[in-house]
Design an enzyme around this catalytic site. Sequence first.
Site, PDB file in Angstrom:
ATOM      1  N   PRO A 170       3.578  37.912  -5.759  1.00  0.00           N
ATOM      2  CA  PRO A 170       3.226  36.699  -6.662  1.00  0.00           C
ATOM      3  C   PRO A 170       4.410  36.352  -7.539  1.00  0.00           C
ATOM      4  O   PRO A 170       5.206  37.149  -7.972  1.00  0.00           O
ATOM      5  CB  PRO A 170       2.016  37.199  -7.363  1.00  0.00           C
ATOM      6  CG  PRO A 170       1.615  38.403  -7.050  1.00  0.00           C
ATOM      7  CD  PRO A 170       2.604  39.012  -6.245  1.00  0.00           C
ATOM      8  N   THR A 171       4.524  34.949  -7.548  1.00  0.00           N
ATOM      9  CA  THR A 171       5.792  34.567  -8.212  1.00  0.00           C
ATOM     10  C   THR A 171       6.025  34.971  -9.536  1.00  0.00           C
ATOM     11  O   THR A 171       4.619  34.930 -10.500  1.00  0.00           O
ATOM     12  CB  THR A 171       5.582  32.807  -8.414  1.00  0.00           C
ATOM     13  OG1 THR A 171       5.607  32.525  -7.011  1.00  0.00           O
ATOM     14  CG2 THR A 171       6.745  32.040  -8.952  1.00  0.00           C
ATOM     15  N   GLY A 172       6.914  35.263 -10.195  1.00  0.00           N
ATOM     16  CA  GLY A 172       7.059  35.806 -11.596  1.00  0.00           C
ATOM     17  C   GLY A 172       6.700  37.282 -11.741  1.00  0.00           C
ATOM     18  O   GLY A 172       6.529  38.035 -12.714  1.00  0.00           O
ATOM     19  N   CYS A 173       6.168  38.015 -10.563  1.00  0.00           N
ATOM     20  CA  CYS A 173       5.617  39.577 -10.784  1.00  0.00           C
ATOM     21  C   CYS A 173       6.938  40.250 -10.574  1.00  0.00           C
ATOM     22  O   CYS A 173       7.574  39.961  -9.605  1.00  0.00           O
ATOM     23  CB  CYS A 173       4.496  39.481  -9.657  1.00  0.00           C
ATOM     24  SG  CYS A 173       3.674  41.002  -9.773  1.00  0.00           S
ATOM     25  N   VAL A 174       7.107  41.311 -11.258  1.00  0.00           N
ATOM     26  CA  VAL A 174       8.344  42.217 -11.273  1.00  0.00           C
ATOM     27  C   VAL A 174       7.799  43.472 -10.622  1.00  0.00           C
ATOM     28  O   VAL A 174       6.882  43.807 -10.577  1.00  0.00           O
ATOM     29  CB  VAL A 174       9.126  42.232 -12.374  1.00  0.00           C
ATOM     30  CG1 VAL A 174       9.934  41.004 -12.687  1.00  0.00           C
ATOM     31  CG2 VAL A 174       8.409  42.319 -13.734  1.00  0.00           C
TER      32      VAL A 174
END
Lengths: 100, 111, 134
Positions: free
Chosen positions: B107-111
């Site tokens: 997911p976008t923004g998931c690190v």
Amino acid sequence: MTLLHTVNKSPFESNTFDTCLGYAKDGSTVLLIEDGVYAATTGTSAAEKIKNASGVTFAVLGPDLQARGLEGKLADGIKVVDYEGFVNLVAEHDSVQSWL
Amino acid sequence: MASIEVNGKQFEVDEEGYLANLNEWEPAVGEAMAAAEDQVLTDEHWDIINFLREYYEEYQIAPAVRVLTKAVGKRLGKEKGNSKYLYELFPYGPGKQACKYAGLPKPTGCV
Amino acid sequence: MAVKKFMYVNRKAPYGSIYALESLEVVLIGAAFDQDVSLAFIGDGVYELTKGQNTEAIGQKNFSPTYSALGDYDVNKIYVEKESLEERGLTLDDLQHLVWEDEDDDWAEKDSIRLVSRAELADVMAEQDICLSF
């Protein structure tokens, strides 16, 4: 000598399109590609300029128009070409001027 | 690029194990990825995985956990729309782990 | 953390450059921080929202469907500048219909797009704590 001009910038963001028109002589073709396709849409001042530029042929790259969702907004008198048509235009003209 | 083998077929994955080509995905790939992390996929897991795939198909992104939680609550019932339920199913993080099994990018923004 | 008013200002057409996509990604990432987020589409930025985008033939990812997900991320103040639409021969009908579901109102669907004049948008912009331009 016939020239094929290509314009890839939006007429609202840069003066590339206007500069190109100033250099497009009778018998030449202006092909609008990438963000240049916005000049080919109805209700814009750019489309008005295209209408008034007699002697110059205008074409637009279909895939770039479709990508931007503007197929239904194409102004009259502008031919739609695909990639093959692009290649043909290059072959039909003596040289290509890519305005960036 | 690394790859994993499922039913005799090779699937390319990135350095974190996410499938390189979304369109190649099939349920067996999800099963194999889960098995490699000692997870058995139940119907409850598949509800979430299928939901993620549908969400991606519609919006072209994997939803953030907060969005996933809200959407699951609305679609599958309030008792499932909380992070406790989702983390029980996917202990490594519902976004990260379920997206991987679903063949989606992280997911976008998931690190 | 105090809630701040963030406005993302979108001024570039999609596909010709990376700005539009980058802005969208930053908005989605930023939405995790529970701030008061709004988006403004001015100039060529209004082209980001046209409906019917189909990028198959140009080999780039069509990210226009992602704008419809903004409501899920509680991003529901989307300002579109009237003058920019008019200059481009466009109306709201040429843009995607973006909505959000109001949880406090039995998930009623509400419009996210607000058509505003340049002067009105300037007022909204002046109220922001932070403006990020793309």
